[in-house]
Design a protein around this motif. Structure first.
Motif, PDB file in Angstrom:
ATOM      1  N   ALA A 210       0.847  -1.197   0.000  1.00 30.50           N
ATOM      2  CA  ALA A 210       0.000   0.000   0.000  1.00 30.50           C
ATOM      3  C   ALA A 210       0.882   1.246   0.000  1.00 30.50           C
ATOM      4  N   ALA A 211       1.940   1.227   0.814  1.00 29.42           N
ATOM      5  CA  ALA A 211       2.840   2.379   0.858  1.00 29.42           C
ATOM      6  C   ALA A 211       3.463   2.612  -0.511  1.00 29.42           C
ATOM      7  N   LEU A 212       3.831   1.519  -1.176  1.00 29.05           N
ATOM      8  CA  LEU A 212       4.463   1.651  -2.488  1.00 29.05           C
ATOM      9  C   LEU A 212       3.498   2.253  -3.508  1.00 29.05           C
ATOM     10  N   ILE A 213       2.305   1.668  -3.630  1.00 26.61           N
ATOM     11  CA  ILE A 213       1.449   2.114  -4.733  1.00 26.61           C
ATOM     12  C   ILE A 213       0.634   3.352  -4.392  1.00 26.61           C
ATOM     13  N   VAL A 214       0.457   3.639  -3.119  1.00 26.61           N
ATOM     14  CA  VAL A 214      -0.352   4.819  -2.772  1.00 26.61           C
ATOM     15  C   VAL A 214       0.530   6.031  -2.484  1.00 26.61           C
ATOM     16  N   VAL A 215       1.748   5.793  -1.994  1.00 31.22           N
ATOM     17  CA  VAL A 215       2.597   6.932  -1.625  1.00 31.22           C
ATOM     18  C   VAL A 215       3.806   7.064  -2.553  1.00 31.22           C
ATOM     19  N   VAL A 216       4.646   6.039  -2.587  1.00 37.60           N
ATOM     20  CA  VAL A 216       5.928   6.161  -3.291  1.00 37.60           C
ATOM     21  C   VAL A 216       5.732   6.414  -4.784  1.00 37.60           C
ATOM     22  N   VAL A 217       4.933   5.566  -5.425  1.00 36.84           N
ATOM     23  CA  VAL A 217       4.773   5.686  -6.878  1.00 36.84           C
ATOM     24  C   VAL A 217       4.153   7.025  -7.282  1.00 36.84           C
ATOM     25  N   PRO A 218       3.046   7.462  -6.662  1.00 35.28           N
ATOM     26  CA  PRO A 218       2.470   8.752  -7.064  1.00 35.28           C
ATOM     27  C   PRO A 218       3.413   9.931  -6.820  1.00 35.28           C
ATOM     28  N   LEU A 219       4.256   9.826  -5.782  1.00 38.01           N
ATOM     29  CA  LEU A 219       5.149  10.946  -5.501  1.00 38.01           C
ATOM     30  C   LEU A 219       6.328  10.993  -6.463  1.00 38.01           C
ATOM     31  N   SER A 220       6.696   9.840  -7.025  1.00 39.98           N
ATOM     32  CA  SER A 220       7.931   9.829  -7.806  1.00 39.98           C
ATOM     33  C   SER A 220       7.699   9.812  -9.325  1.00 39.98           C
ATOM     34  N   LEU A 221       6.453   9.680  -9.763  1.00 37.95           N
ATOM     35  CA  LEU A 221       6.230   9.616 -11.210  1.00 37.95           C
ATOM     36  C   LEU A 221       5.350  10.765 -11.676  1.00 37.95           C
ATOM     37  N   ASP A 222       5.567  11.185 -12.937  1.00 41.32           N
ATOM     38  CA  ASP A 222       4.675  12.192 -13.506  1.00 41.32           C
ATOM     39  C   ASP A 222       3.355  11.523 -13.887  1.00 41.32           C
ATOM     40  N   ILE A 223       2.367  12.312 -14.290  1.00 45.03           N
ATOM     41  CA  ILE A 223       1.031  11.765 -14.479  1.00 45.03           C
ATOM     42  C   ILE A 223       0.984  10.743 -15.629  1.00 45.03           C
ATOM     43  N   PHE A 224       1.817  10.950 -16.663  1.00 44.52           N
ATOM     44  CA  PHE A 224       1.818   9.985 -17.763  1.00 44.52           C
ATOM     45  C   PHE A 224       2.280   8.608 -17.274  1.00 44.52           C
ATOM     46  N   ARG A 225       3.387   8.600 -16.527  1.00 43.45           N
ATOM     47  CA  ARG A 225       3.913   7.329 -16.005  1.00 43.45           C
ATOM     48  C   ARG A 225       2.983   6.742 -14.936  1.00 43.45           C
ATOM     49  N   LEU A 226       2.403   7.605 -14.160  1.00 47.44           N
ATOM     50  CA  LEU A 226       1.508   7.127 -13.109  1.00 47.44           C
ATOM     51  C   LEU A 226       0.299   6.423 -13.731  1.00 47.44           C
ATOM     52  N   ASN A 227      -0.217   7.042 -14.792  1.00 45.38           N
ATOM     53  CA  ASN A 227      -1.338   6.439 -15.506  1.00 45.38           C
ATOM     54  C   ASN A 227      -0.954   5.060 -16.060  1.00 45.38           C
TER      55      ASN A 227
ATOM     56  N   VAL B  48      -7.598   4.102 -19.135  1.00 47.55           N
ATOM     57  CA  VAL B  48      -6.924   4.198 -20.424  1.00 47.55           C
ATOM     58  C   VAL B  48      -7.832   4.887 -21.447  1.00 47.55           C
ATOM     59  N   GLY B  49      -9.142   4.806 -21.216  1.00 45.48           N
ATOM     60  CA  GLY B  49     -10.058   5.551 -22.068  1.00 45.48           C
ATOM     61  C   GLY B  49     -10.553   4.815 -23.293  1.00 45.48           C
ATOM     62  N   PHE B  50     -10.258   3.542 -23.407  1.00 49.19           N
ATOM     63  CA  PHE B  50     -10.862   2.742 -24.469  1.00 49.19           C
ATOM     64  C   PHE B  50     -10.769   1.263 -24.114  1.00 49.19           C
ATOM     65  N   MET B  51     -11.467   0.432 -24.906  1.00 55.01           N
ATOM     66  CA  MET B  51     -11.368  -1.025 -24.737  1.00 55.01           C
ATOM     67  C   MET B  51     -11.384  -1.623 -26.132  1.00 55.01           C
ATOM     68  N   SER B  52     -10.520  -2.603 -26.356  1.00 56.73           N
ATOM     69  CA  SER B  52     -10.504  -3.197 -27.696  1.00 56.73           C
ATOM     70  C   SER B  52     -10.253  -4.701 -27.607  1.00 56.73           C
ATOM     71  N   PRO B  53     -10.529  -5.426 -28.699  1.00 58.50           N
ATOM     72  CA  PRO B  53     -10.357  -6.886 -28.648  1.00 58.50           C
ATOM     73  C   PRO B  53      -8.920  -7.321 -28.403  1.00 58.50           C
ATOM     74  N   SER B  54      -7.958  -6.400 -28.534  1.00 52.24           N
ATOM     75  CA  SER B  54      -6.572  -6.824 -28.329  1.00 52.24           C
ATOM     76  C   SER B  54      -6.286  -7.138 -26.855  1.00 52.24           C
ATOM     77  N   PHE B  55      -7.263  -6.879 -25.948  1.00 54.41           N
ATOM     78  CA  PHE B  55      -7.056  -7.253 -24.542  1.00 54.41           C
ATOM     79  C   PHE B  55      -7.847  -8.500 -24.154  1.00 54.41           C
ATOM     80  N   VAL B  56      -8.481  -9.110 -25.159  1.00 52.34           N
ATOM     81  CA  VAL B  56      -9.367 -10.240 -24.890  1.00 52.34           C
ATOM     82  C   VAL B  56      -8.729 -11.569 -25.276  1.00 52.34           C
TER      83      VAL B  56
END
Lengths: 379, 255
Positions: free
Chosen positions: A24-41, A275-283
């Protein structure tokens, strides 16, 4: 009993609580603090696959049921969410240049003049949220009941799930007017009027996703610690003995398969939102197998390992495919073989065998062995 | 029980009634028109040469193999149409020939899975390991000589201990009919003595169907003996009677 009670808090062992807090500390605190929004997404996207990997730990790691078709359920969940968002994006206002305004653009391009019946429920968000979990779970129930009642298992089951994944992909691509075809459902904009494309929305969705993931992990630990969790392991070992101890093996297998499907679907829905879309390439077949690799790398007996495995493989995938796009698939295949041969329990196995004992020695806490519980009692 | 079939007439008190049971595998009749009756609290031993159909009979009773024709009634209830787990719930327990336990679970967990509660999916999810469960498991562990190994994983037990554990798993299930397939096979002499003592203790107050080759052991426990040969009953009765039956000597004991 004393061996169990000493370090347990409810259904969680102390090492498991520590593991959950660290994650939880890693994904809720460390990652959001150390990455820009593109990488965070991007990390948010990876974490949606972790839902699938956690489901696979329960289904494959504990229950011994290898599904090579989890993309089906990831996709179904994602499509359910995408259908809702698409309808919202296709208001009469937004689509007034179409020959039939008010329906999704791809339907208009395919000469549809009204919304198909199965799209109707997706006008409502509550119905959509129910469908996100219920549609894949019911589909898994049908497949599971049909297969497990007939005692189809092992490799045959894996092959059938692959076939279903392939069939579903072909169906989605072929029924362009109803599904958006190969492009999938794109151009998703708002959720109840809230624009999901802004940086702020991406932050919010990342945290919603992270919270859901932690919740799913806790649910996974609950299932594993219940008697049902032990029956899954028992079934993997000696199916007949379980049957002749008075259990309906098919029901238990169907249950865990449905649970894994529902978890995958939650991941799929969060994928669509972030991600804003869904396509058959994830199925299809390839993503379904990739999801198994995340689980194998993380350690198929470790719920929390599945999350780390997913993050690691995807980070490697992004890094490598940015520089050597052709080599990536070979690298992924090689990684899978290497893990299965050298580290059958994946990252969690390495943790349990090497790192945790080293930590224990370092801190001299003397609670050796507790960290191995990370790898489950059923390694 | 008012489900007496027409023509059955007498013998309403048998716990297990097998009548005209036949199973054929690709034309080969492993069990051929077999009839067998087991009383309440009776210990019945089935003997016979290899391939006589002994294990197949147990498989048929517990639902692992489906009968081609004939009937198996347990307390008046027809078993041939029930699924394996329903047959267990009806009160039939089965021990396999090779020890069949869960290697990845502890002795405690092995026994707990056989505890007759929470056998549905949601029952298993909400099952609580309460004092009653723990007490019962400890009691059984004591009986099967595994008290000090409760928290050891199954794979670390010796062959004999695995056999005991499986017997314990059946005991905790508390079946009315207990079926044992060669319970002392592959055991050392000391293990065998302990097992015989264990079996003598657990077979009280229930009906038991045992397949066994060890004649000394059979003599010790059997109330009645059934000799199978080529899927049919060759002889039946007390050990003494069976041993002196010329047909039996001819096909089995004489060799």
């Amino acid at each position: 009993m004393s061996v169990f009670s000493k370090e347990r808090y409810g259904f969680l062992a102390r090492s498991e609580i520590l593991g959950l807090l660290a994650l939880a500390a890693l994904i809720v605190v460390v990652v959001p603090l150390s990455l820009d929004i593109f990488r965070l997404n991007l990390v948010g996207k990876y974490l949606t696959y972790a839902f699938v990997a956690i489901g696979l730990v329960l289904c494959w790691g504990f229950g011994g049921i290898l599904s090579l078709g989890q993309g089906i359920f990831f996709g179904l969940g994602g499509y359910c969410m995408a259908m809702f968002l698409k309808l919202e994006a296709s208001s009469v206002e937004n689509t007034k240049i179409q020959s039939t305004p008010g329906i999704p653009d791809f339907m208009d391009w395919n000469q549809l003049t009204s919304l198909p019946w199965f799209w109707q429920p997706f006008k409502s968000l509550p119905l959509t949220l129910i469908a996100v979990v219920a549609v894949p779970a019911v589909f898994a129930f049908v497949i599971g009941t049909a297969m497990f009642k007939r005692r189809v298992g092992g490799v045959y089951f894996a092959i059938i799930t692959q076939a279903v994944a392939a069939i579903l992909t072909i169906l989605i691509i072929g029924q362009q007017g109803f599904t958006g075809g190969i492009n999938g459902i794109t151009d998703l904009r708002t959720l109840l009027g809230w624009d999901i494309r802004t940086d702020h929305a991406k932050y919010v969705l990342y945290f919603v996703n992270a919270a859901l993931l932690m919740g799913v992990l806790v649910l996974g630990y609950f299932v594993r610690a219940s008697k049902l969790g032990r029956i899954l392991v028992a079934m993997r070992d000696k199916e007949d003995r379980v049957r002749f101890s008075g259990y309906s093996v098919a029901s238990f297998k169907t249950f865990v398969f449905c649970l894994a499907a529902a978890l995958a679907a939650v991941g799929g829905a969060m994928f669509t939102l972030q991600v804003g879309f869904m396509s058959p390439s994830f199925v299809g077949i390839v993503p379904s197998i990739e999801m198994v690799i995340y689980t194998a790398v993380g350690g198929r007996l470790s719920l929390i390992g599945a999350v780390y495995g997913t993050l690691l493989v995807n980070a490697a995938k992004t890094a490598l495919s940015e520089s050597f796009p052709q080599l990536w698939l070979l690298g992924l295949g090689g990684l899978f073989i290497a893990v299965v041969l050298a580290f059958p329990n994946g990252l969690a196995g390495i943790w349990g065998a090497w790192i945790a004992p080293w930590f224990a020695r370092l801190t001299k806490s003397g609670s050796h062995g507790s960290a191995v519980a990370n790898g489950s009692p059923a390694e | 029980m008012t489900t007496q079939p027409i023509g059955q007439g007498m013998a309403p008190d048998f716990l297990l009634e097998i009548e005209n049971l036949t199973v054929s595998f690709d034309g080969f009749k492993a069990v051929n028109d077999l009839s067998l009756y087991v009383d309440k609290n009776e210990i019945r031993v089935i003997i016979g040469p290899n391939g006589a159909g002994k294990t197949t009979v147990l498989d048929l009773i517990c639902g692992r193999t489906k009968a081609t024709s004939g009937s198996i009634r347990f307390k008046g209830q027809e078993l041939t149409r029930l699924s394996e787990n329903k047959i267990v719930l009806a009160g039939v327990g089965r021990k396999f020939q090779t020890p069949s336990i869960y290697d990845d679970l502890t002795v405690f967990e092995n026994l707990e899975i056989s505890y007759p509660r929470g056998r549905t999916v949601f029952g298993a999810l909400t099952f609580r390991r309460d004092a009653q469960v723990i007490e019962r498991i400890e009691e059984i562990a004591e009986m099967i000589f595994l008290s000090d190994r409760l928290h050891e994983r199954g794979e670390f037990l010796s062959h004999g201990q695995k056999q005991w554990l499986e017997i314990g798993m059946l005991l905790i299930q508390d079946p009315e009919l207990l079926m044992l397939d060669e319970p002392v096979a592959g055991m050392s002499v000391t293990e065998r003595v302990k097992t015989a003592e264990l079996l003598n203790r657990i077979i009280k107050d229930r009906s038991v169907l045992v397949i066994e080759h060890d004649m000394k052991f059979v003599e010790d426990i059997a109330h009645r003996v059934t000799v199978l040969h080529q899927g049919k009953v060759l002889s039946e009765g007390s050990m003494e009677r069976v041993q002196n039956d010329p047909k039996v000597i001819e096909v089995y004991l004489g060799h």
